[in-house]
Design a protein around this motif. Structure first.
Motif, PDB file in Angstrom:
ATOM      1  N   ARG A  30     -75.823  92.702   4.556  1.00 54.81           N
ATOM      2  CA  ARG A  30     -76.893  91.744   4.259  1.00 54.81           C
ATOM      3  C   ARG A  30     -78.182  92.110   4.985  1.00 54.81           C
ATOM      4  O   ARG A  30     -79.258  92.053   4.409  1.00 54.81           O
ATOM      5  N   ALA A  31     -78.069  92.500   6.238  1.00 59.32           N
ATOM      6  CA  ALA A  31     -79.263  92.889   7.001  1.00 59.32           C
ATOM      7  C   ALA A  31     -79.958  94.070   6.331  1.00 59.32           C
ATOM      8  O   ALA A  31     -81.200  94.108   6.257  1.00 59.32           O
ATOM      9  N   ARG A  69     -71.607  95.318  -5.359  1.00 62.32           N
ATOM     10  CA  ARG A  69     -70.940  96.583  -5.016  1.00 62.32           C
ATOM     11  C   ARG A  69     -69.707  96.330  -4.152  1.00 62.32           C
ATOM     12  O   ARG A  69     -68.671  96.968  -4.344  1.00 62.32           O
ATOM     13  N   LEU A  70     -69.818  95.405  -3.201  1.00 64.96           N
ATOM     14  CA  LEU A  70     -68.681  95.109  -2.326  1.00 64.96           C
ATOM     15  C   LEU A  70     -67.498  94.531  -3.105  1.00 64.96           C
ATOM     16  O   LEU A  70     -66.340  94.792  -2.761  1.00 64.96           O
ATOM     17  N   PHE A  72     -81.843  92.733   3.315  1.00 67.47           N
ATOM     18  CA  PHE A  72     -83.051  92.009   3.705  1.00 67.47           C
ATOM     19  C   PHE A  72     -84.144  92.980   4.163  1.00 67.47           C
ATOM     20  O   PHE A  72     -85.329  92.749   3.929  1.00 67.47           O
ATOM     21  N   THR A  73     -83.738  94.073   4.805  1.00 63.53           N
ATOM     22  CA  THR A  73     -84.689  95.079   5.259  1.00 63.53           C
ATOM     23  C   THR A  73     -85.459  95.659   4.077  1.00 63.53           C
ATOM     24  O   THR A  73     -86.643  95.989   4.208  1.00 63.53           O
ATOM     25  N   GLN A  74     -84.810  95.769   2.932  1.00 61.01           N
ATOM     26  CA  GLN A  74     -85.505  96.279   1.743  1.00 61.01           C
ATOM     27  C   GLN A  74     -86.704  95.405   1.378  1.00 61.01           C
ATOM     28  O   GLN A  74     -87.655  95.880   0.766  1.00 61.01           O
ATOM     29  N   ALA A  75     -86.640  94.137   1.738  1.00 63.42           N
ATOM     30  CA  ALA A  75     -87.754  93.218   1.475  1.00 63.42           C
ATOM     31  C   ALA A  75     -88.614  93.014   2.717  1.00 63.42           C
ATOM     32  O   ALA A  75     -89.525  92.188   2.710  1.00 63.42           O
ATOM     33  N   GLY A  76     -88.318  93.756   3.777  1.00 67.55           N
ATOM     34  CA  GLY A  76     -89.092  93.617   5.005  1.00 67.55           C
ATOM     35  C   GLY A  76     -88.814  92.332   5.748  1.00 67.55           C
ATOM     36  O   GLY A  76     -89.694  91.795   6.420  1.00 67.55           O
ATOM     37  N   LEU A  77     -87.582  91.825   5.625  1.00 69.22           N
ATOM     38  CA  LEU A  77     -87.216  90.561   6.270  1.00 69.22           C
ATOM     39  C   LEU A  77     -86.104  90.760   7.283  1.00 69.22           C
ATOM     40  O   LEU A  77     -85.232  91.606   7.103  1.00 69.22           O
ATOM     41  N   ASP A  78     -86.116  89.922   8.305  1.00 70.28           N
ATOM     42  CA  ASP A  78     -84.986  89.798   9.218  1.00 70.28           C
ATOM     43  C   ASP A  78     -84.060  88.721   8.662  1.00 70.28           C
ATOM     44  O   ASP A  78     -84.505  87.849   7.898  1.00 70.28           O
ATOM     45  N   PRO A  79     -82.782  88.748   9.043  1.00 74.28           N
ATOM     46  CA  PRO A  79     -81.855  87.721   8.535  1.00 74.28           C
ATOM     47  C   PRO A  79     -82.331  86.288   8.776  1.00 74.28           C
ATOM     48  O   PRO A  79     -82.168  85.425   7.921  1.00 74.28           O
ATOM     49  N   ASP A 124     -82.523  89.900  -4.857  1.00 80.36           N
ATOM     50  CA  ASP A 124     -82.064  90.942  -5.781  1.00 80.36           C
ATOM     51  C   ASP A 124     -81.290  92.029  -5.045  1.00 80.36           C
ATOM     52  O   ASP A 124     -80.232  92.468  -5.500  1.00 80.36           O
ATOM     53  N   ALA A 125     -81.795  92.459  -3.889  1.00 79.27           N
ATOM     54  CA  ALA A 125     -81.109  93.477  -3.091  1.00 79.27           C
ATOM     55  C   ALA A 125     -79.768  92.955  -2.577  1.00 79.27           C
ATOM     56  O   ALA A 125     -78.757  93.673  -2.595  1.00 79.27           O
ATOM     57  N   LEU A 126     -79.739  91.704  -2.144  1.00 76.75           N
ATOM     58  CA  LEU A 126     -78.508  91.099  -1.646  1.00 76.75           C
ATOM     59  C   LEU A 126     -77.450  91.013  -2.744  1.00 76.75           C
ATOM     60  O   LEU A 126     -76.289  91.388  -2.541  1.00 76.75           O
ATOM     61  N   LEU A 127     -77.845  90.530  -3.903  1.00 75.66           N
ATOM     62  CA  LEU A 127     -76.877  90.387  -4.992  1.00 75.66           C
ATOM     63  C   LEU A 127     -76.325  91.738  -5.431  1.00 75.66           C
ATOM     64  O   LEU A 127     -75.119  91.861  -5.710  1.00 75.66           O
ATOM     65  N   GLU A 128     -77.163  92.738  -5.478  1.00 78.10           N
ATOM     66  CA  GLU A 128     -76.701  94.076  -5.839  1.00 78.10           C
ATOM     67  C   GLU A 128     -75.707  94.601  -4.800  1.00 78.10           C
ATOM     68  O   GLU A 128     -74.656  95.147  -5.141  1.00 78.10           O
TER      69      GLU A 128
END
Length: 163
Positions: A45-46, A138-139, A49-56, A130-134
């Motif tokens: 998850r981290a 995969r998991l 979130f990094t793909q969007a420039g966010l911290d958890p 979107d990054a999280l759901l993808e």
């Protein structure tokens, strides 16, 4: 994987049974796996979130605001993110400074200050979602949909038992 074809938790349970044959270690089969999965999921998850420039922690607040569809009070955000009042004030201040949220007056009570997403905040939380759901798809890809549904139900039962 251990030599017997199991995983690390099986190995740990076997070790406990060897040194403490009197102890019923069956809860470890579920809860130790959940702990390990939680740690791994936190890393996945981290990364998303990094793909969007966010911290958890930023994700937690921004996602609560995005799901709500409108402004929330700091009290509502505290309830949804399960942090203290002081922590939430600090988080809101940081998100305001980064341009992701803004404080606005309540519509019915002008003394009430609400928090709402800025356009940049909406964009960032949507990229993160979107990054999280993808990543989570995969998991779960090796688990059939009906097994995923059954697992979700069992986890809901466990969550209710813990609360």
């Amino acid at each position: 994987m251990s030599a017997s074809g199991g995983d690390d938790v099986d190995r740990i349970m076997e070790q406990w049974m060897r040194v403490r044959p009197d102890a019923d270690v069956t809860p470890l089969a579920v809860l130790s796996r959940m702990t390990r999965i939680s740690r791994q999921l936190g890393r996945v998850r981290a990364e998303a979130f990094t793909q969007a420039g966010l911290d958890p922690w930023e994700w937690d607040v921004l996602a609560a605001l995005r799901r709500s569809g409108g402004p929330l009070s700091p009290k509502d955000l505290i309830a949804q993110t399960m942090v203290t009042s002081g922590t939430m004030t600090n988080r809101i201040d940081n998100l305001v400074a980064s341009g992701l949220v803004e404080r606005v007056q309540g519509s019915t009570d002008r003394r009430v200050r609400l928090v709402q997403l800025t356009d940049e905040g909406v964009d960032r939380v949507d990229v993160a979602l979107d990054a999280l759901l993808e990543a989570e798809r995969r998991l779960l890809r090796s688990i059939p949909a009906d097994d995923q549904a059954r697992l979700a139900g069992l986890l809901r039962v466990l969550a209710d038992a813990i609360v």
